[in-house]
Write an enzyme that holds these catalytic residues in place. Structure first.
Site, PDB file in Angstrom:
ATOM      1  N   ASP A 357       0.745  -1.106   0.068  1.00  0.00           N
ATOM      2  CA  ASP A 357      -0.069   0.112   0.015  1.00  0.00           C
ATOM      3  C   ASP A 357       0.888   1.234   0.032  1.00  0.00           C
ATOM      4  OD1 ASP A 357      -2.303   1.535   0.380  1.00  0.00           O
ATOM      5  OD2 ASP A 357      -1.867   1.775   2.475  1.00  0.00           O
ATOM      6  N   GLU A 460      -2.716  21.283  -0.199  1.00  0.00           N
ATOM      7  CA  GLU A 460      -2.982  22.747   0.016  1.00  0.00           C
ATOM      8  C   GLU A 460      -2.896  23.281   1.679  1.00  0.00           C
ATOM      9  OE1 GLU A 460      -7.332  23.503  -1.000  1.00  0.00           O
ATOM     10  OE2 GLU A 460      -6.351  24.211  -3.100  1.00  0.00           O
ATOM     11  N   ARG A 558       6.978  16.882  -4.980  1.00  0.00           N
ATOM     12  CA  ARG A 558       5.711  16.900  -5.426  1.00  0.00           C
ATOM     13  C   ARG A 558       5.678  18.713  -5.970  1.00  0.00           C
ATOM     14  NH1 ARG A 558       1.567  13.218  -3.177  1.00  0.00           N
ATOM     15  NH2 ARG A 558      -0.192  14.800  -3.304  1.00  0.00           N
ATOM     16  N   THR A 638      -2.461   0.876  -4.824  1.00  0.00           N
ATOM     17  CA  THR A 638      -3.116   2.030  -4.007  1.00  0.00           C
ATOM     18  C   THR A 638      -4.413   2.597  -4.600  1.00  0.00           C
ATOM     19  OG1 THR A 638      -2.532   4.233  -3.174  1.00  0.00           O
ATOM     20  CG2 THR A 638      -1.577   3.716  -5.341  1.00  0.00           C
ATOM     21  N   GLY A 639      -5.028   3.029  -3.720  1.00  0.00           N
ATOM     22  CA  GLY A 639      -6.220   3.675  -4.230  1.00  0.00           C
ATOM     23  C   GLY A 639      -6.312   5.263  -4.529  1.00  0.00           C
ATOM     24  N   LYS A 759      -7.127  -4.922  -5.372  1.00  0.00           N
ATOM     25  CA  LYS A 759      -5.808  -5.401  -4.844  1.00  0.00           C
ATOM     26  C   LYS A 759      -5.823  -6.991  -4.597  1.00  0.00           C
ATOM     27  CE  LYS A 759      -5.004  -0.933  -2.183  1.00  0.00           C
ATOM     28  NZ  LYS A 759      -4.702  -0.523  -0.824  1.00  0.00           N
TER      29      LYS A 759
END
Length: 1132
Positions: A357, A460, A558, A638-639, A759
C-alpha cells in the site's frame, strides 16, 4: 435477521477448537498415515512393535501442534478482545441496524450509516477515506434536507420513524442505491448520503446517522475477503515427499515380502520342526502377505513422527526471534515486531513479489513545504560560508516568532527567502499572495491569533501554511470574500470566481478583486499544463523554472507551477456572462465550463513553482533498493491518484529516472488495454510476441488452467503504471495473462485508483500463475483483502486503525523493518529449515534402511536390528537436540552481512536448498550410509573373537556395534553441516553423543536387566563389547567412509556446480580479511525530464465554497429530552 457489528479475526472458538484443529491436522498426510499405522499395530498377527510406540508420539505431536495453534489464535483473540473492550465502552459492538448513532470529530465510523444531520451548515460532513481507498484528501457528504432540519434535536431524532429500502450488501465502495420513506414521501438515497465503515469524521463537530449495514455486511468487510489457512511451499513439498516415501516404503515392503515368501517356500516349510508355523498361516504366500505389513510397521520411521514436532518447535523458536528483535522495535510508539503466526517463518526467506500500500505504509501522510522557485531563483537549499551545501542534520531552523500568526510547527531553513520577503521583493510577495488566495482551505479561529486550517487536501494545507509563515496569512473566507493578513496588514479580497480543479484540467484558479479595484487571476497546477498557457514573454523564465522542477523531481518532491494574470474589467465582465450561461446550461455543462475556463486561463505570467515533500517513512528508499538487490520485485497497489502514486514511486526508488521506459496503461476498453500491454511487452522483449515463443506455444496448447508462467527477463529496466479503470479490463479472463506477463517483466509496477477487491485480485493473479511467494503489506482496512490473499500478510501498526494488523501474519510499526524481516529472519529461517529437513531425512533413512539390509540375513522375518530402547530413544533423545540446536541457532553469516549482501537471499526464491532433487540426494546419501553402517560392523564381527578367545559374533554385540556406529556417523554429519559454532552447539552435539553412552551403560546395567529381564535384555553387552578394539576401529572406519564422500562433494560443488551466492560468500571472506570500502554513490541526472506534478485534490469544493454552505454559524441550543429510541454516543 441482521448480523451484529462485531468483527472476528480469530479462527477458533471454545466450542469448535478441538474438532476444527484436529480436522486441520489430519489434513496433513503424515498424521493420517500414523493413524493407519496405529490400527495396523493393533493386529497381533502382523505387529512386531507395541501399539504405544505409535500412540504416545502421535499424541505428543497432536498436543504440541494444537497448543501452538491455540496460542497463535489466542494472540489474535486477545488483541481483538482488548480492542473490542476499548470499543465496547464506546458501544460500537452493540450497534444494530436501525440504530441512530452520534459521531464526533476525529472518530471512526463503525458501521455503514445514512447521514441524518450534522453540526455544519446544510448538514455537510467532512470525512477522510484513506482507510477505504488510500486517498488522503477530504470528501464531503450531505444529508437530505428532510432529515437535516432535525439538527441535534434529540426529541425530533427520537421521533424519527422513516423506513429505508436499499440494495443488498455488496463490495462497491462508490455506489449505493436506496429509498427513504418518511412522512408519506419518498426520497432517493445515493452514495453521497452514506458514511462507510472505516471513514474518519474530520472538521465536523458532530453528526447523527441511521445504521444501514453492520459487521460483515458493511462495504469495508465485503471487500476484506475470506480467511484461508496458509501453508508454506515446504509444507506442500513435504506432502509430495511423504507420498514418495510411501511409494518407496511399499516397494521395499513388497521386495522383503517376496523374499520372505521365497525363503519360507524353500527353507521355512521344511524347518517347521524347529520353527513351527502359526495356525493361521496356511502357506508361504499367506506368511508373505503378513510379512509385508510387519515390515510396513518396522520401516515406519521412514516418515518419522518426531519430524513434525521438531518442525513446529523450530518455527516457534524462529518466531520468538522476530518478537525479541530490538532492531525492529519502534521506540516512539513502543511497538515491537510481532510474529502473529508460527507457520510461515521459512517462507519469509522465499519472497519474490512484495505488494505494498502507499498511504501510511510507504508515506507518513505528512506534507512539508520543502523548496520553491520564484522568478527564476531557487529557494530551499542552504549553504555554508564556503558555498558548500549544508546537510539536513546541520541545518538551522528559521525563527518565525516575529510573526504572531505563524504556525509553530512549520519548518524552513533557507534564510534568503525570509530576507526577500522582508525586503519587499515584488515577485516573492506576489508568489505568496497567490498561495494565500488560490485554494479551498477553510480557516477557524476559536482562540484569537490561533488559526486552524481545514484543508481538503494535505497539499493545500502545506502551501497555505507556508504562505502564512512568510507573512501572507489566510485568515478567513466567506462565499464572496477572502481575508488575508499581508505583512501585518489586513486586506479583504473580493472572490469573483473559483475555476475548480479536476483530473483532466490538472489545475485550479481563482479570480479576485483587490482592494485597489484590480482584477487578478491566480492559477496553480501541473507544469505540463501551465507551460502551454503562459504568455510568450515567459519563455526564458519558463525554461529556468523547468530546470528547477527537474531538480525537484529527481529529489522526489511533489511540484505545482504558479502563475497569474491581470484582467481588464471589460474582459472579465464578458467572460463572467459566458461563465454564468455555462453554469446554467442543462446539457454538456462540464464541457462548456471547461471551455469557458480555458478562455480566461491563457497568457498567464509565470510566478514560480512549489516543491512539497510527501514525507516518506524513515528508510523507505533504502529498503526498496535493498529489496531490489535481493531480486524482490516491488508493486504499489493504492487507491490514490495516479500522479500522487507515481511521484511516490520515484521518491522511494520503485521507479527511477534511469529506467529505459515507464509505460502507462490508461485504456478505456479491453481493445485499447490489450494494445497498450502488447506494445509495452514488445518494447521490453519483442520475441515474446512471436508465435514461436515457448510461453505462447504453451498458452495455445495447454487448456488446463491455471498455467504457470516462468519468469521472463526484459531487455532493460522498465516500469509500469496502470489505473483502476484499465485494470478492471486487464483482470478479465482474456487479458489477465497479458497483464501478468507485461507487469512481471517490469522492475517496478504501480497500480492506482484501486478498490480493495482489485488489490486482492492482483495478488491472487500472481499467486495463481507464478510459482513464487508473495507478500502483501499495508496498514489500513482497505489492505485487508490483499493481506489475506498473499502467501504472507504484513500489517503496519500505523494511523489507519487496527484492521490490517489484526488480519496479518506479521506486524511491525515501520516499513523499513521489512528488509530485516525478510533478509535476516526470513533467510535464516529458510536456511535452518532446509538444513533441518535434509539432515532429518538423511538420519532417518540411514536408521531405517539398516533393517532392509538386515532382512537378507534373518530370513526376512521382520526382526529389528536394534535394541527396542534404542528405537524408542533414537529420534526423541539421542538425535533431537543436535538437530534442534542447528535449526534454532545456526547462521551461515550474521545479520550485518545478510543486509550488506542482499544477493544472499536469492537461493530461497528458487528453493535451491531443499527441493525434490535435494531430497533424492538425502535418500541416496542415506542408502549409502546405511550400507556402510550395517556391513562394516558385519564384516568386523564375522569370524572374529574377543581378546579372551570367545566368539564375538552374537546378535546383541552386533546390534550394539551398528547402533553406536550409526550415532557416531550422524553426529559427525551434523557437525559438518553446522556453520556457526557456539557453546550451545558444542553442548548439544557432543553432549548428545556423550549422553548416548551414559544411557547405554544405564540401560544395559546389571541392576536393570536383573530387575526387568523381559524389558532390558542386553545384560552386560556394553561392558563386554565397548572395551574391544574391533568396535572402535569399526566405528572409525564407518565414520571415515561416510564422511569422505560428503567432504569431496562440498569441495567439488563450487567448482563444477556453482550457484550465484558462492561468489558472494567469497566476497564476504575477503571482506573479513580486508574490510571493503563502501561504494561511492553518484546520482545520475537523466537527460529527459518528467513532471513531478501531484495534487491530492477533489473536484467540487470550489462550487461548495461559492454556494456559501461552508460558512460557520452558531445553532441555537436545543433541549435534550429522554429518547424513546435507542441512541449510542461515541467518545474518543
Amino acid at each position: 435477521g441482521y448480523p451484529d457489528n462485531t468483527i472476528k479475526t480469530s479462527r477458533y472458538s471454545v466450542i469448535n477448537f478441538l474438532p476444527l484443529n484436529l480436522f486441520e491436522q489430519f489434513k496433513r498426510l503424515e498424521n493420517a498415515y500414523f493413524v493407519v499405522l496405529l490400527f495396523l499395530q493393533l493386529i497381533p498377527q502382523i505387529s512386531s512393535l507395541a501399539w504405544y510406540t505409535t500412540v504416545v508420539p502421535l499424541m505428543v505431536v497432536l498436543s504440541i501442534t494444537a497448543v501452538k495453534d491455540g496460542i497463535d489464535d489466542l494472540v489474535k483473540a486477545n488483541i481483538q478482545r482488548s480492542f473490542s473492550y476499548r470499543m465496547k465502552k464506546d458501544k460500537w459492538m452493540n450497534v444494530q441496524v436501525g440504530d441512530i448513532i452520534k459521531l464526533e470529530n476525529n472518530q471512526p465510523v463503525t458501521a455503514d450509516i445514512l447521514l441524518l444531520s450534522s453540526s455544519e451548515p446544510y448538514s455537510l460532513t467532512y470525512i477522510e477515506t484513506a482507510d477505504l481507498d488510500g486517498e488522503t484528501n477530504l470528501k464531503v457528504k450531505q444529508a437530505i434536507s428532510v432529515t437535516s432540519d432535525m439538527d441535534n434535536n434529540l426529541e425530533l431524532l427520537s421521533a424519527f420513524d422513516g423506513e429505508v429500502k436499499c440494495e443488498l450488501p455488496n463490495n462497491k465502495l462508490d455506489k449505493f442505491a436506496g429509498m427513504l420513506t418518511f412522512k408519506g414521501k419518498n426520497y432517493l438515497l445515493d452514495h453521497d448520503k452514506l458514511l462507510l465503515r472505516g471513514c474518519i469524521i474530520r472538521n465536523t463537530d458532530w453528526c447523527y446517522g441511521l445504521v444501514i449495514y453492520t459487521g460483515p455486511d458493511t462495504k469495508l468487510m465485503q471487500n476484506s475477503g475470506k480467511y484461508t489457512f496458509k501453508r508454506t511451499q515446504i509444507d506442500h513439498l513435504m506432502n509430495v515427499l511423504v507420498l514418495w516415501i510411501f511409494l518407496l516404503l511399499g516397494i521395499m515392503c513388497f521386495i522383503l515380502a517376496v523374499g520372505h515368501g521365497i525363503w519360507q517356500h524353500k527353507k521355512g516349510y521344511y524347518f517347521q520342526i524347529f520353527l513351527p508355523w502359526e495356525k493361521y498361516i496356511s502357506s508361504s504366500v499367506t506368511s508373505a502377505v503378513l510379512s509385508f505389513w510387519s515390515y510396513f510397521i518396522i520401516l515406519n520411521t521412514m516418515v518419522p513422527i518426531s519430524l513434525y514436532v521438531s518442525v513446529e518447535i523450530i518455527r516457534l523458536g524462529n518466531s520468538f526471534y522476530i518478537n525479541w528483535d530490538r532492531q525492529m522495535f519502534y521506540q516512539p510508539k513502543n511497538i515491537p515486531a510481532q510474529a502473529r503466526t508460527t507457520t510461515l517463518n521459512e517462507e519469509l526467506g522465499q519472497v519474490k513479489y512484495v505488494f505494498s500500500d502507499k498511504t501510511g505504509t510507504l508515506t507518513q501522510n505528512i506534507m512539508i513545504f520543502s523548496k520553491c522557485s520564484i522568478n527564476g531563483k531557487l529557494y530551499g537549499d542552504t549553504y555554508d560560508k564556503d558555498g558548500k551545501k549544508v546537510t539536513a542534520s546541520e541545518k538551522e531552523k528559521i525563527d518565525f516568532s516575529y510573526n504572531k500568526l505563524a504556525d509553530p510547527k512549520f519548518s524552513f531553513y533557507d534564510k534568503t527567502l525570509v530576507e526577500a520577503v522582508r525586503k519587499g521583493d515584488h515577485w516573492v510577495h506576489l508568489f505568496f499572495l497567490s498561495l494565500s488566495l488560490c485554494h479551498t482551505v477553510m480557516a477557524e479561529e476559536k482562540v484569537e491569533d490561533m488559526l486552524v486550517y481545514q484543508a481538503q487536501s494535505p497539499d493545500e494545507g502545506a502551501l497555505v501554511t507556508a504562505a502564512r509563515n512568510f507573512g501572507f496569512v489566510f485568515r478567513s473566507r466567506t462565499s464572496e470574500t477572502i481575508t488575508v493578513v499581508e505583512m501585518g496588514q489586513t486586506r479583504v479580497y473580493q472572490l469573483l470566481a473559483i475555476l475548480d480543479f479536476n483530473n483532466v484540467r490538472k489545475r485550479m484558479s481563482v479570480i479576485v478583486r483587490t482592494p485597489e479595484d484590480q482584477i487578478l487571476l491566480f492559477c496553480k497546477g501541473a507544469d505540463t499544463i501551465l507551460c502551454e498557457l503562459l504568455h510568450p514573454s515567459c519563455r526564458s523564465l519558463s525554461d529556468l523554472t523547468m530546470e528547477h522542477l527537474d531538480d525537484f523531481a529527481i529529489e522526489g518532491l511533489r511540484t505545482l507551477m504558479v502563475a497569474y494574470r491581470e484582467l481588464d474589467c471589460e474582459v472579465f465582465q464578458t467572460w463572467s456572462k459566458q461563465h454564468s450561461e455555462a453554469c446554467l446550461s442543462l446539457e454538456d455543462r462540464e464541457d462548456k465550463l471547461s471551455n469557458v475556463y480555458e478562455e480566461i486561463e491563457k497568457d498567464l505570467m509565470l510566478l514560480g513553482a512549489t516543491a512539497i515533500e510527501d514525507k516518506l517513512q524513515d528508510g523507505v528508499p533504502e529498503t526498496v533498493m535493498t529489496l531490489n538487490k535481493a531480486k524482490i520485485k516491488m508493486w504499489i497497489l493504492t487507491g490514490d491518484k495516479q500522479e500522487t502514486a507515481v511521484n511516490i514511486g520515484y521518491s522511494c526508488s520503485i521507479l527511477e529516472d534511469e529506467m529505459d521506459g515507464v509505460f502507462t496503461v490508461e485504456g478505456k476498453n479491453d481493445e485499447t488495454v490489450l494494445r497498450e500491454l502488447r506494445t509495452a511487452r514488445g518494447k521490453m522483449k519483442p520475441e515474446s510476441l512471436l508465435d514461436s515463443d515457448p510461453i505462447n506455444i504453451c498458452l495455445t496448447t495447454k487448456s488446463k488452467m491455471p498455467f504457470r508462467i516462468p519468469e521472463e527477463e526484459a531487455n532493460g529496466s522498465y516500469g509500469l503504471v496502470i489505473n483502476g479503470y484499465s485494470l478492471a479490463y486487464a483482470l478479465e479472463g482474456n487479458l489477465e495473462l497479458e497483464f501478468l506477463r507485461t507487469a512481471c517483466m517490469c522492475k517496478g509496477v504501480i497500480c492506482c485508483r484501486m478498490t480493495p477487491h482489485q488489490k486482492a485480485q492482483v495478488v491472487q493473479l500472481v499467486k495463481r500463475h507464478k510459482k513464487v511467494v508473495t507478500l502483501a503489506i499495508g496498514d489500513g482496512a482497505n489492505d485487508v483483502s490483499m493481506i489475506k490473499a498473499a502467501h504472507i500478510g504484513v500489517g503496519i501498526s500505523g494511523n489507519e486503525g487496527m484492521q490490517a494488523m489484526l488480519n496479518s501474519d506479521f506486524a511491525f510499526a515501520q516499513f523499513r523493518y521489512l528488509q530485516r524481516l525478510l533478509l535476516v529472519h526470513g533467510r535464516w529461517s529458510y536456511n535452518r529449515m532446509c538444513k533441518f529437513l535434509s539432515y532429518f531425512f538423511y538420519k532417518n533413512f540411514t536408521f531405517t534402511l539398516v533393517h532392509f539390509w538386515y532382512a537378507f540375513y534373518n530370513g526376512f522375518s521382520a526382526q529389528t536390528v536394534y535394541d527396542t530402547w534404542f528405537i524408542t530413544c533414537y529420534n526423541l533423545v539421542y538425535t533431537s537436540l543436535p538437530v534442534l540446536g542447528m535449526s534454532l541457532f545456526d547462521q551461515d553469516v550474521n545479520d550485518t552481512w545478510s543486509l550488506h549482501f542482499p544477493e544472499l537471499y536469492e537461493p530461497g526464491q528458487h528453493n535451491f536448498y531443499f527441493n525434490k532433487k535435494e531430497f533424492m540426494k538425502c535418500l541416496m546419501h542415506g542408502i549409502y550410509s546405511s550400507f556402510v553402517v550395517f556391513f562394516v560392523p558385519m564384516a568386523t564381527i564375522f569370524n572374529s573373537e574377543l581378546t579372551n578367545g570367545k566368539d564375538i559374533s552374537d546378535f546383541q554385540s552386533f546390534s550394539l556395534m551398528v547402533q553406536t556406529s550409526l550415532i557416531s556417523v550422524v553426529t559427525m554429519q551434523i557437525s559438518l553441516r553446522t556453520t556457526c559454532w557456539t557453546m550451545i552447539s558444542h553442548f548439544f552435539i557432543w553432549g548428545s553423543l556423550g549422553f548416548y553412552f551414559c544411557i547405554l551403560f544405564f540401560l544395559y546395567s546389571d541392576g536393570l536387566c536383573l530387575l526387568f529381564p523381559d524389558v532390558f535384555e542386553f545384560l552386560g553387552v556394553a561392558r563386554n563389547i565397548l572395551n574391544q578394539p574391533q568396535l572402535w576401529l569399526s566405528i572409525i572406519l564407518s565414520v571415515v567412509l561416510c564422511i569422505l564422500p560428503v567432504l569431496g562433494y562440498e569441495f567439488l560443488k563450487p567448482l563444477f556446480w556453482p550457484i550465484s551466492v558462492d561468489k558472494v560468500f567469497e566476497r564476504i571472506q575477503q571482506c573479513r580479511r580486508l574490510p571493503e570500502r563502501p561504494p561511492i554513490r553518484t546520482k545520475l541526472k537523466h537527460a529527459s525530464s518528467r513532471s513531478a506534478y501531484a495534487f491530492s485534490h477533489k473536484q467540487g469544493f470550489g462550487a461548495l465554497i461559492l454556494s456559501g454552505k461552508t460558512g460557520k454559524f452558531k445553532a441555537p441550543k436545543k433541549s435534550s429530552l429522554a429518547l424513546k429510541k435507542r441512541f449510542l454516543k461515541f467518545f474518543s
